[in-house]
Each structure stands twice: as C-alpha cells, then as structure tokens.
Design an enzyme around this catalytic site. Structure first.
Site: not given
Length: 490
Positions: A50, A321
């Site tokens: 990402e 995350h």
C-alpha cells in the site's frame, strides 16, 4: 567481493498510503522512511505494501539510500499495485506477477481488481568471495485480496486461497533454484487458514512467527476459531509480544473513534498496553525457506512486531498496520549438525526443510483439505455461472426496453415525453451493455482461471492420495490421469 553475510534482517509493513483516501499518508510515510534509516538494527531487505504513490516511495528511498541503495517500485493494474522492495544488495532481476483471480470489477468501491494485486519478485545477489558460485535471496512481496467478511463466510475466500496457491508455486520454484526464499507482506489471512496451509505446505515455507511462538493465536479473540481454544481475552501487550498482532490492535490510533483521533492533534493520548484486545489479529507475515544440502542453512533468530510508535507532530500511528521484523542467521555444518553463529538462534532452532527435489520428500495436506478447497471452488463457480446468466439476461432485457422506447417515441404526444423515453433508452442500454460485457468477458475469464485452479488442486490431491503411503511417482501420475474432479456448478 565481500564475504556473504551471516545475518539477515527483514522488515515488512503495510503503509496504508492510498492517495486521497488515507489520512496524512505523505508525512506518515516520510516518517516511516526516517525510522527505517535511523534504526539501531537496520533491515537489509524491506517489503512495503500500500505504498501507492511514486512520491511516497521516492521519499522513503531518498531517506534509506545509505543503508538500502537498491530498490524497485512495482507497477500493476489501473491504479498500481502498491508494492515495493528495498535491498542492501543489488537486484539482479525482478518481475510483477498478477494473480489470475483477483476480485471483481463491479466491486469498484473495494478496488482489489483495479489495483491488479499480485506478487512483486526480486532476485537479490548476495556478496560472495567466489564470484563463480553466486548466492541469491529471492524475495516475494505481496498483498492478498482483502477479507470483507469473516471466514468461512467471506465471499472472496476462493480468490485469496487461489492467490496463496500462486505465491506458493513461485516460492517453491525459487527454492528449487537453490535460493534463500523470503515471502513477506499483508496476506490478509489468519494463521492455520486454508491460504496459510497452502503456503506452508506447497511453498515448502515456514511462518517465522509460528516457529518462535507455536502456541500463538489463530485469529482475533472474538473469532470463533480462536474462542474454541478456550484462551482468556489477551491484553494489547500480550498480543504484540506473543501473538504477533499487526492489525486492529487497540494500540493503533486508526482504530479509535473519530472524536478521539481529533483530540490527538492537541494532546498526546497514550495507548494502554494492559487493555483487553479482543479484535487484534495477525494479517502480516514473513515466510522463509532454504534448501539444506548439508553445507549449512539459515535459521530464524528473532521476530517482533515493530513500528508501534506515533508520528511526532500528528501523534497518530504510522499506519493502520504494524510491521513484522525478523532476523535470520546462517548456520554452518559441523560434525553433521548445523551450528548457529549466534547464541540466540540456538534457543530457537528452525527445523531444516527437506529437499523437495526428491519424491520421497514431497509434502501434502490431508486429503480432506483438498476436498474442502475443491468444494469451495465448485460453489464459487456455480455462483459465477448464475452471475453470468443474470448479467447477460439484463443486457437482453435492456435491448428490448431500448427498442420499445424508440418505437414509443413515434406516438409520443409531447416533446418532454420523447425526451424521457430517450433518456431511459440511452442510460438503460448503457447499463445493460456494461453488465453484458462484465458477464460475457470478465466472468468468462474468471471461470477459466477457476478451472485452472481446480485442476491444480485436484492434481495435488491425486498426488497426495497416491504418495501418502508409498510416495510412488508413477502411481501418482496414473491417479492424476484418472482423477475425477468436482464438476463445475455441481
């Protein structure tokens, strides 16, 4: 050239750097690059997911050039795959392998199909004194299809399982070439799920966290699969240190309410390490494998969850995350046994992987697991058959409606009625054509990919049945030829 390294440190992180959608992605990714560059124990290989924009990638590259002079930003799909690999050593070759099954274009609000998810691969040349005997690390960085419902009710579980199968094949191929294999990324799967089992078994790979923490959680505490273990609800600290939680932790500010996050701009709100963490789960992994031919191998020394800190000005977590970081050490053969170079790895030895080139060392899952996957493929194929019929029927219906509207215009009493009929005809036919193209082209392509996946799983099941007792190659081939696969749509 310098001697080959005896210690390897790997870091993987989902950066959550979606352009226009991820808050403050620029400053967050810039600070991530700074932390990597100034780490007291810097990684030699970094896998990013990402990392969607070239600007964010360039920012990280600029800051880490002194320790990671080599890197590759991978391009895929319509909006880019978001994958990047950074390395201390030269990348001899690289590739971007897109997954055959990768979401649906109709789910545009989810985006998995549009970003062209796949596997970023880098073949990294390690320094070695003898240039005639070169040594490689093959790194695979990936981001599997996101789970939008909990397994086994996730409508995309078939896609994610097929993606795990694809990367497992790539990992096995690298292992057979004699490379040290490292696969890292956001796998969007739970430990011991079908996808995890396929990578571990058919990829001949080991999950470094499971090696060091074999009793770690197999899902969030609130998930049924974890509740069956009868464990008490873990604290955030226990989840980080023992369960390897990287997502949905109560410590991550992006899981807090919007009002609390607004307060972070003015005050530093600390997370409670002793708070219960029922939703935290492990979605990010580092797998590794290395063929031990009696000349020494690699062992995992340590693994930890990292990037727990906050941005110094924004006071938010660096991503939604946390990172996973692992350290490997090379072992040397002494007196027929592998001896680690460091004392820490001796306390956590990794079982040596067998040589998969020998038929006697083929590894398989239980037959019931392959049958479960085949049943899952069959159900999903039936769903896609139904979707195809509905979409093509919609096209035919819209054609009839459009023709009807054009005919009705001849007898239209007023101009505005004609305008409405033209509007209905135009937009209705456009929607029908799009639906027809999706049903006729995309669903057809998806069905062919499903057939390939089904054959490969059926083939593996046949080999597992034939080689389970005798492990005989010829017998396995005969069973594969005679194997009756699950019928499409059954």
């Amino acid at each position: 050239m310098a001697d080959s390294p005896d210690r390897l440190r790997v870091l993987t992180l989902n950066c959550w750097g979606l352009k226009f959608l991820s808050d403050d992605h620029g400053p967050r990714l810039t600070h991530i690059g700074s932390l990597i560059a100034n780490s007291p124990d810097p990684p030699q290989i970094v896998c990013l997911q990402e990392c969607w924009t070239a600007a964010d990638y360039d920012s990280i590259r600029t800051q880490t050039l002194s320790i990671l002079p080599h890197g590759k930003f991978y391009h895929s799909g319509i909006f880019g795959g978001g994958l990047a690999i950074l390395s201390k050593w030269p990348i001899e070759e690289s590739s971007m392998v897109r997954y055959p099954l990768n979401g649906r274009p109709t789910a545009f609000f989810r985006g998995d199909w549009f970003v062209g998810k796949g596997v970023a691969h880098a073949r990294i040349l390690l320094p070695k004194g003898d240039t005639m005997d070169r040594e490689f690390i093959e790194v695979f960085c990936t981001h599997l299809h996101a789970p939008y419902e909990k397994e086994p009710h996730d409508s995309y579980i078939c896609h994610r399982t097929a993606q795990a199968w694809e990367i497992a094949k790539l990992m096995k191929g690298a292992l057979l070439r004699g490379s040290l294999v490292v696969a890292a990324g956001d796998f969007n799967m739970l430990p011991d799920s079908l996808a995890h089992k396929l990578i571990s078994t058919h990829g001949h790979a080991q999950d470094v966290w499971k090696v060091l923490h074999p009793d770690s959680s197999v899902g969030a505490w609130e998930d049924e699969v974890e509740r069956r273990r009868g464990k008490p609800c873990p604290t955030a600290e226990y989840n980080i240190k023992h369960n390897g939680i990287t997502c949905d932790s109560v410590l991550n500010t992006w899981r807090w309410g919007k009002q609390v996050r607004k307060r972070l701009r003015k005050e530093d709100i600390k997370g409670d390490m002793h708070a219960e963490d029922p939703r935290g789960k492990r979605l990010d992994y580092i797998f590794y494998s290395h063929m031990d031919r009696g000349e020494g191998s690699w062992a995992v020394e340590d693994a930890e969850v990292g990037m727990l800190g906050r941005h110094p000005e924004l006071r938010c977590s660096l991503s939604d995350h946390f990172s996973v970081e692992a350290t490997f050490t090379r072992t040397t053969a002494q007196n027929g046994q592998a001896q680690p170079h460091t004392p820490n790895s001796a306390s956590n030895p990794v079982p040596r992987l067998p040589d998969p080139t020998h038929s006697s060392h083929l590894t398989f899952l239980p037959l019931t697991t392959y049958t479960e996957i085949l049943h899952m493929i069959s159900l999903y194929t039936a769903r896609e058959h139904s979707q195809r019929r509905l979409r093509l029927s919609h096209l035919c219906l819209q054609l009839c409606i459009s023709i009807g509207c054009l005919i009705a215009i001849w007898w239209s009493p007023h101009a505005y009625v004609s305008f409405i009929l033209m509007l209905v005809s135009t937009f209705g036919l456009a929607a029908g054509v799009v639906d027809g193209l999706i049903g006729g082209l995309f669903v057809g392509s998806e069905e062919r990919a499903l057939r390939e996946f089904e054959w490969e799983i059926g083939n593996a099941r046949a080999w597992a049945g034939a080689c389970g007792g005798e492990r005989g190659g010829e017998r396995g081939r005969r069973v594969v030829d005679d194997e009756v696969h699950v019928r499409h749509g059954a």
